[in-house]
Scaffold this active site. Structure first.
Site, PDB file in Angstrom:
ATOM      1  N   GLU A 244      -0.295  -9.061  -0.909  1.00 51.87           N
ATOM      2  CA  GLU A 244      -0.819  -8.460   0.335  1.00 51.87           C
ATOM      3  C   GLU A 244      -2.071  -7.621   0.030  1.00 51.87           C
ATOM      4  OE1 GLU A 244       0.956  -5.447   3.395  1.00 51.87           O
ATOM      5  OE2 GLU A 244       1.884  -7.354   3.887  1.00 51.87           O
TER       6      GLU A 244
ATOM      7  N   HIS B 239      13.795   5.184  12.173  1.00 51.86           N
ATOM      8  CA  HIS B 239      13.550   5.355  10.730  1.00 51.86           C
ATOM      9  C   HIS B 239      14.292   6.600  10.229  1.00 51.86           C
ATOM     10  CE1 HIS B 239      11.224   6.134   7.072  1.00 51.86           C
ATOM     11  NE2 HIS B 239      10.602   4.970   7.203  1.00 51.86           N
TER      12      HIS B 239
ATOM     13  N   HIS C 278       6.983   5.285  12.784  1.00 47.27           N
ATOM     14  CA  HIS C 278       7.295   6.100  11.598  1.00 47.27           C
ATOM     15  C   HIS C 278       6.091   6.617  10.826  1.00 47.27           C
ATOM     16  CE1 HIS C 278       6.409   2.234   9.643  1.00 47.27           C
ATOM     17  NE2 HIS C 278       6.097   2.958   8.613  1.00 47.27           N
TER      18      HIS C 278
ATOM     19  N   ASP D  39       0.788  -1.235   0.000  1.00 43.59           N
ATOM     20  CA  ASP D  39       0.000   0.000   0.000  1.00 43.59           C
ATOM     21  C   ASP D  39       0.815   1.277   0.000  1.00 43.59           C
ATOM     22  OD1 ASP D  39       1.097  -0.071   2.519  1.00 43.59           O
ATOM     23  OD2 ASP D  39      -0.737  -0.780   3.488  1.00 43.59           O
TER      24      ASP D  39
ATOM     25  N   GLU E 158      -1.973   5.087   2.999  1.00 46.13           N
ATOM     26  CA  GLU E 158      -1.958   3.676   2.601  1.00 46.13           C
ATOM     27  C   GLU E 158      -3.348   3.090   2.334  1.00 46.13           C
ATOM     28  OE1 GLU E 158      -0.263   4.952   5.159  1.00 46.13           O
ATOM     29  OE2 GLU E 158       1.855   4.652   4.645  1.00 46.13           O
TER      30      GLU E 158
ATOM     31  N   ARG F 110       3.072   8.291   8.802  1.00 43.39           N
ATOM     32  CA  ARG F 110       2.749   9.686   8.477  1.00 43.39           C
ATOM     33  C   ARG F 110       1.569  10.197   9.291  1.00 43.39           C
ATOM     34  NH1 ARG F 110       4.899  11.948   3.255  1.00 43.39           N
ATOM     35  NH2 ARG F 110       6.305  10.294   2.616  1.00 43.39           N
TER      36      ARG F 110
END
Ligand code: UD1
Ligand code: UDP
Length: 381
Positions: free
Chosen positions: A120, A243, A210, A98, A134, A212
């Site tokens: 996936e 990250h 990490h 994604d 995503e 967003r």
């Protein structure tokens, strides 16, 4: 007969870890030629995975820039993919998950009228802004794809509710295939700190963060909570491979530097990460991949998000949603650190996400699609 050219497109760390065993499985099939095109949406973190799994891309778009936006990733991928597809002439393109690379890879395949297999497939939260971007990426890829490789029965059911029932396979998640190749009891870390952690005597907490949608206040609160957990519990060593996103780096170091039992370290190579997870006490994370890997290794997980598209391990009892509020994270961690019964209730290995044969099923399904083999049996947990 000419071999069918199957092109895997990926660009970030998690896609690479989850596609690596599939690229190899495809390469081992006599009717298939496995081609690998990386966007390098991530550069260092992708290259690390390529090295661990000895993968050599046939094409590298090399798009990453610091603090890249969703628009720059998507547009650079699209422009670069034109030449890759025209030159490599794939019969099918595989995308994973994604990310922006996933969406742009699928859209580009569609523009070139190349069929798409979505690895996936079928994960959903039904909240278009969480995970962001995503959830929208995977829905858009569902509209484009021709074959759907769902990790679980639950993912298949999600697609069925949207009217997608043709070309759908339940395969298990390829991350479990990858995990089978990396975790070893006698593993020695190349990061010396990890060889010397007091795994038996102290409780090693493994942290990643990490996403967003956590940027801003949620991430501030998560980092404050991590600092509080380390300060409250002297018997804890908190290890956090940070990250490389500058947003994450800045926030993590501002809150967590100079706390003696917190170790902020560079991102780990995939094999190091998997073996650290196998030895740790507890995982706190907003990562998708860690939510799948830790249950297979019998490690409890507190998810630093408000929702999850991976409810299977929550149902199995090894994963709990902690959310992003300071008090909730601190108190849920406290319970698992101080209450042996609460810990034992979560610390059991379950494998809702796969049996380690997802890649075999996906390769079989591709051959079936082209009339070259039997339809594979679905994975059942
Ligand atoms: C991306 C995916 C996310 C996935 C995550 C896995 C999108 C929109 N997001 O998010 O779904 O969970 O990867 O980690 O596709 N950077 C480096 N070196 C690297 C990697 C990243 O310096 O090797 C820095 C760069 O400044 C880059 C920034 O991190 O601009 C953010 O990378 P990006 O791919 O845009 O977003 P992620 O948060 O990594
Ligand atoms: N991972 C890694 N090194 C790290 C952190 C994570 O190899 O320092 C691995 C982790 O084991 C999992 C994958 O990267 O296989 C998850 O990637 P990430 O958390 O970046 O993305 P997500 O899964 O949330 O999309």
């Amino acid at each position: 007969m000419e071999k069918l050219r199957i092109m895997s497109v990926f660009g970030t760390r998690p896609e690479a870890i989850k596609m690596a065993p599939l690229v190899k499985e495809l390469a081992g099939r006599e009717n298939l030629e496995s081609i690998c095109c990386v966007t390098a949406q991530h550069r260092e973190m992708l290259d690390s995975v390529l090295e661990v799994f000895s993968l050599k891309p046939d094409w590298d778009l090399d798009i990453m820039t610091p603090r890249q936006t969703l628009s720059t990733i998507t547009s650079k991928c699209l422009l670069g993919m034109d030449e890759a597809i025209d030159t490599l002439k794939p019969d099918m393109i595989l995308v994973h998950g994604d990310t922006s690379t996933t969406f742009a890879g699928a859209l580009s395949a569609f523009y070139h009228k190349v069929p798409v297999g979505h690895v996936e497939a079928g994960l959903r939260t039904y909240d278009k802004y969480s995970p962001y971007p995503e959830e929208m990426n995977r829905k858009l890829v569902t509209a484009i794809a021709d074959l759907y490789f769902c990790p679980t029965e639950n993912n298949r059911a999600n697609l069925a509710r949207e009217g997608v029932t043709e070309g759908v396979f339940v395969t298990g998640n390829t991350v479990i295939d990858a995990l089978k190749t990396t975790v070893r009891e006698d593993y020695r870390f190349s990061t010396e700190l990890l060889n010397h952690l007091p795994y038996g005597e102290k409780k090693v907490l493994l942290v990643t963060c990490h996403r967003r949608e956590n940027y801003g206040q949620p991430m501030e609160d998560i980092m404050s909570a991590l600092a509080a957990i380390a300060r409250e519990h002297g018997d804890v060593e908190l290890v956090y491979p940070v990250h490389l996103s500058p947003v994450v780096q800045e926030c993590a170091h501002r809150h967590l530097d100079n706390i003696p039992n917190i170790h902020l370290i560079a991102p780990l190579a995939a094999d190091e990460m998997h073996n650290l997870m196998a030895r740790c006490y507890l995982v706190l994370t907003d990562s998708g991949g860690l939510q799948e890997e830790a249950p297979a290794l019998g490690k409890p997980v507190l998810v630093l998000r408000r929702e999850t598209e991976r409810p299977e391990a929550v149902t199995a009892g090894t994963v709990k949603l902690a959310g992003v509020a300071y008090d909730d994270i601190v108190s849920m961690a406290r319970q698992l650190i101080t209450d042996p019964a609460a810990y034992a209730a979560m610390a059991h290995a379950v494998n809702p996400y796969g049996d380690g044969f997802a890649c075999r099923r996906i390769a079989d399904a591709i051959l079936w699609h082209f009339g070259l083999g039997e339809r594979p049996e679905d994975f059942r947990a």
